[in-house]
Write a protein that holds these residues in place. Structure first.
Motif, PDB file in Angstrom:
ATOM      1  N   TYR A 249       0.830  -1.206   0.000  1.00 54.31           N
ATOM      2  CA  TYR A 249       0.000   0.000   0.000  1.00 54.31           C
ATOM      3  C   TYR A 249       0.865   1.257   0.000  1.00 54.31           C
ATOM      4  CZ  TYR A 249      -2.915   3.805   1.645  1.00 54.31           C
ATOM      5  OH  TYR A 249      -3.532   5.029   1.763  1.00 54.31           O
ATOM      6  N   GLU A 253       0.498   4.407  -2.731  1.00 54.14           N
ATOM      7  CA  GLU A 253       0.251   5.810  -2.383  1.00 54.14           C
ATOM      8  C   GLU A 253       1.491   6.672  -2.617  1.00 54.14           C
ATOM      9  OE1 GLU A 253       1.431   7.452   0.458  1.00 54.14           O
ATOM     10  OE2 GLU A 253       2.255   5.849   1.695  1.00 54.14           O
ATOM     11  N   HIS A 319      -5.823   9.192   5.056  1.00 55.62           N
ATOM     12  CA  HIS A 319      -5.732   8.919   3.628  1.00 55.62           C
ATOM     13  C   HIS A 319      -7.107   8.700   2.997  1.00 55.62           C
ATOM     14  CE1 HIS A 319      -1.271   7.744   2.723  1.00 55.62           C
ATOM     15  NE2 HIS A 319      -1.471   9.037   2.809  1.00 55.62           N
ATOM     16  N   PHE A 320      -7.971   7.969   3.680  1.00 53.94           N
ATOM     17  CA  PHE A 320      -9.293   7.714   3.113  1.00 53.94           C
ATOM     18  C   PHE A 320     -10.089   9.010   2.975  1.00 53.94           C
ATOM     19  CE2 PHE A 320      -9.724   2.931   4.306  1.00 53.94           C
ATOM     20  CZ  PHE A 320      -8.600   2.666   3.533  1.00 53.94           C
ATOM     21  N   PHE A 323      -8.653  10.690  -0.110  1.00 50.15           N
ATOM     22  CA  PHE A 323      -9.110  10.047  -1.344  1.00 50.15           C
ATOM     23  C   PHE A 323     -10.543  10.447  -1.681  1.00 50.15           C
ATOM     24  CE2 PHE A 323      -6.089   6.303  -0.279  1.00 50.15           C
ATOM     25  CZ  PHE A 323      -5.008   7.044  -0.715  1.00 50.15           C
ATOM     26  N   TYR A 324     -11.401  10.526  -0.668  1.00 47.42           N
ATOM     27  CA  TYR A 324     -12.790  10.892  -0.907  1.00 47.42           C
ATOM     28  C   TYR A 324     -12.896  12.330  -1.422  1.00 47.42           C
ATOM     29  CZ  TYR A 324     -17.756  11.752  -0.081  1.00 47.42           C
ATOM     30  OH  TYR A 324     -19.083  12.079  -0.247  1.00 47.42           O
ATOM     31  N   LEU A 416      -8.053   5.412  -7.013  1.00 45.98           N
ATOM     32  CA  LEU A 416      -8.394   5.651  -5.607  1.00 45.98           C
ATOM     33  C   LEU A 416      -9.013   4.408  -4.974  1.00 45.98           C
ATOM     34  CD1 LEU A 416      -9.919   9.247  -5.953  1.00 45.98           C
ATOM     35  CD2 LEU A 416      -7.664   8.647  -5.046  1.00 45.98           C
ATOM     36  N   LEU A 417      -9.847   3.704  -5.717  1.00 45.54           N
ATOM     37  CA  LEU A 417     -10.503   2.502  -5.180  1.00 45.54           C
ATOM     38  C   LEU A 417      -9.485   1.416  -4.847  1.00 45.54           C
ATOM     39  CD1 LEU A 417     -13.094   0.958  -4.499  1.00 45.54           C
ATOM     40  CD2 LEU A 417     -13.195   0.240  -6.907  1.00 45.54           C
ATOM     41  N   VAL A 420      -7.785   2.323  -1.603  1.00 45.48           N
ATOM     42  CA  VAL A 420      -8.651   2.149  -0.434  1.00 45.48           C
ATOM     43  C   VAL A 420      -8.693   0.689  -0.004  1.00 45.48           C
ATOM     44  CG1 VAL A 420     -11.059   2.187   0.332  1.00 45.48           C
ATOM     45  CG2 VAL A 420     -10.092   4.186  -0.809  1.00 45.48           C
ATOM     46  N   PHE A 424      -6.856  -0.661   3.502  1.00 42.91           N
ATOM     47  CA  PHE A 424      -7.625  -1.277   4.586  1.00 42.91           C
ATOM     48  C   PHE A 424      -7.024  -2.631   4.979  1.00 42.91           C
ATOM     49  CE2 PHE A 424     -11.207  -3.899   6.126  1.00 42.91           C
ATOM     50  CZ  PHE A 424     -11.594  -3.123   7.201  1.00 42.91           C
TER      51      PHE A 424
END
Length: 446
Positions: A249, A253, A319-320, A323-324, A416-417, A420, A424
């Motif tokens: 991950y 990123e 981070h989430f 991203f949103y 982005l998906l 995510v 996680f």
């Protein structure tokens, strides 16, 4: 002894600050620069170049511990700095063949540099100082996000295309900075204990220098298989297998914040003539997030109530959220390499404030993950730091390479998906490793 170690960590951080002031600024702007070249013979891609660097980086990591063992971490970092400087120099007089050749060489240099850095940092730390030293090094390193990007912001303000003169000025300055960082590695010192242990050998070497090098070369040949075997054995441990998701991950990123997101901002037509200069200010704000995170978590972790898992969880949440907001604020086709400007409509009217807030959150979250990965690897593999950090950089860089190659062709939503989902999973796996270490520590107490 503590003074020498602290001095080494500071000088190490300053060296990386200078080299990555040049390289990070280069990576942040190179796709934009490549698009502006008035050279019909140049067909290179900034995304592809960075993908090559991280791809070569990933596989060379498996051999890097052997190189570090043979020539030592200080000289390894010096040689690596020369290769980084060569990559910067290419942009002064760009050509496709030299662009991609130096990309390969920089990938080799990166593997040696980061493996040597991890090894040297652990050598100059102990259980009580590893978190402090990691935070200090990370904060100094991330200051590299400030200076080059500040110049880009002021110099490129109001410009829609980057002239040859502008390109030569900035990359000449970046080359000088990279060379200064490379030279700084020569000022690193040996810890006193190492000097005392080697004093007798050094005296003998004055009388038998050829014999010393012959013995060292012979020893290196014998140790190569052992180093590779150790690396593979560590790779198969449960700890590394679990942490590999978090490492992967960090690679995704890394490619996003260091290359893709800046290009997205520069390609967003709603920002108008300010779009290109915003790449620089975005890098500055991102660096501020990295610096605050690195400095803060190196100190906070001295308090046992604030564990590594808390920092990683914070990084995931931060981070989430970023991203949103990026999903809402930036047009979906902004990273696509064939577009000279973005055409899709974003869900919100693109806002500079939101774009820069996301840059800060990306930097803060990245520091959360990386400082804690450094910390836990330094603790678990204190005696085998070079192979452990080589594995970390192998996994991180191979995923960064993949992300750079698809970054110019896949719409922003899907990028982005993917981050995510893997973010996680990586966070959960980090929690499992931390729990394993706590259980092991409790068992040893009894």
């Amino acid at each position: 002894m503590a003074d020498v170690r602290t001095y080494n960590v500071v000088v190490l951080g300053i060296g990386f600050l200078l080299i990555f002031t040049a390289f990070t600024t280069c990576g942040n702007i190179e796709q934009t620069v490549v698009k502006s070249l008035n050279n019909t013979t140049f067909i290179g891609s900034g995304y592809h170049s960075l993908g090559i660097i991280y791809g070569v980086f990933s596989f060379c990591n498996l051999l890097a511990p052997t190189i570090v063992a043979i020539i030592g971490p200080r000289f390894t970092m010096f040689l690596s700095g020369i290769l980084y400087s060569g990559y910067i120099a290419v942009f002064i007089i760009p050509s496709t063949w030299s662009f991609y050749l130096t990309s390969v060489l920089t990938g080799i240099g990166a593997a040696m540099l980061w493996t040597a850095q991890g090894n040297f940092l652990v050598e100059n730390s102990d259980v009580s100082t590893i978190n402090r030293n990691t935070g200090l090094f990370w904060a100094l390193l991330q200051c590299s996000m400030l200076f080059g990007n500040l110049y880009v912001y002021f110099d490129w303000k109001g410009k829609t295309d980057i002239s040859d003169k502008d390109r030569k000025i900035i990359f000449t300055a970046l080359l000088v900075i990279s060379v200064l960082g490379t030279v700084s590695f020569l000022f690193l010192r040996k810890a006193r204990e190492m000097e005392e242990a080697l004093s007798e050998e050094e005296c003998q070497s004055l009388l038998s220098t050829p014999l010393m090098y012959q013995q060292r070369a012979s020893s290196a040949v014998r140790e190569t298989k052992t180093d590779l075997k150790t690396t593979l054995e560590i790779f198969k441990t449960k700890t590394i297998l679990l942490l590999s998701f978090c490492m992967a991950y960090s690679g995704l990123e890394l490619s996003f914040y260091s290359g893709v997101y800046g290009t997205c901002i520069g390609a967003t037509t709603h920002f108008g003539v300010a779009a290109k200069s915003l790449i620089g200010i975005s890098g500055i704000v991102l660096g501020a997030g990295e610096i605050i995170g690195g400095g803060l978590f190196g100190l906070v972790l001295k308090n046992s109530r604030f564990r590594r898992t808390s920092v990683v969880f914070l990084g995931m949440v931060v981070h989430f959220l970023a991203f949103y907001l990026i999903f809402l604020n930036i047009p979906d086709d902004a990273p696509v390499i064939l577009n000279t400007s973005s055409q899709h409509t974003s869900y919100l009217t693109p806002s500079v404030s939101i774009a820069l807030l996301c840059s800060f959150l990306l930097g803060l979250g990245d520091s959360c993950f990386n400082t804690q990965l450094y910390s836990i690897l330094g603790q678990v593999y204190a005696e085998e730091s070079a192979p452990a950090f080589a594995i970390f950089k192998f996994i991180q860089s191979i995923f960064a390479a993949v992300a750079f190659f698809y970054g110019g062709y896949i719409l922003l939503t899907w990028q982005l998906l993917v981050m995510v989902i893997l973010g996680f999973i990586g966070t959960l796996c980090f929690f499992m490793v931390e729990r394993m270490q706590n259980v092991s520590a409790d068992t040893q107490e009894y």
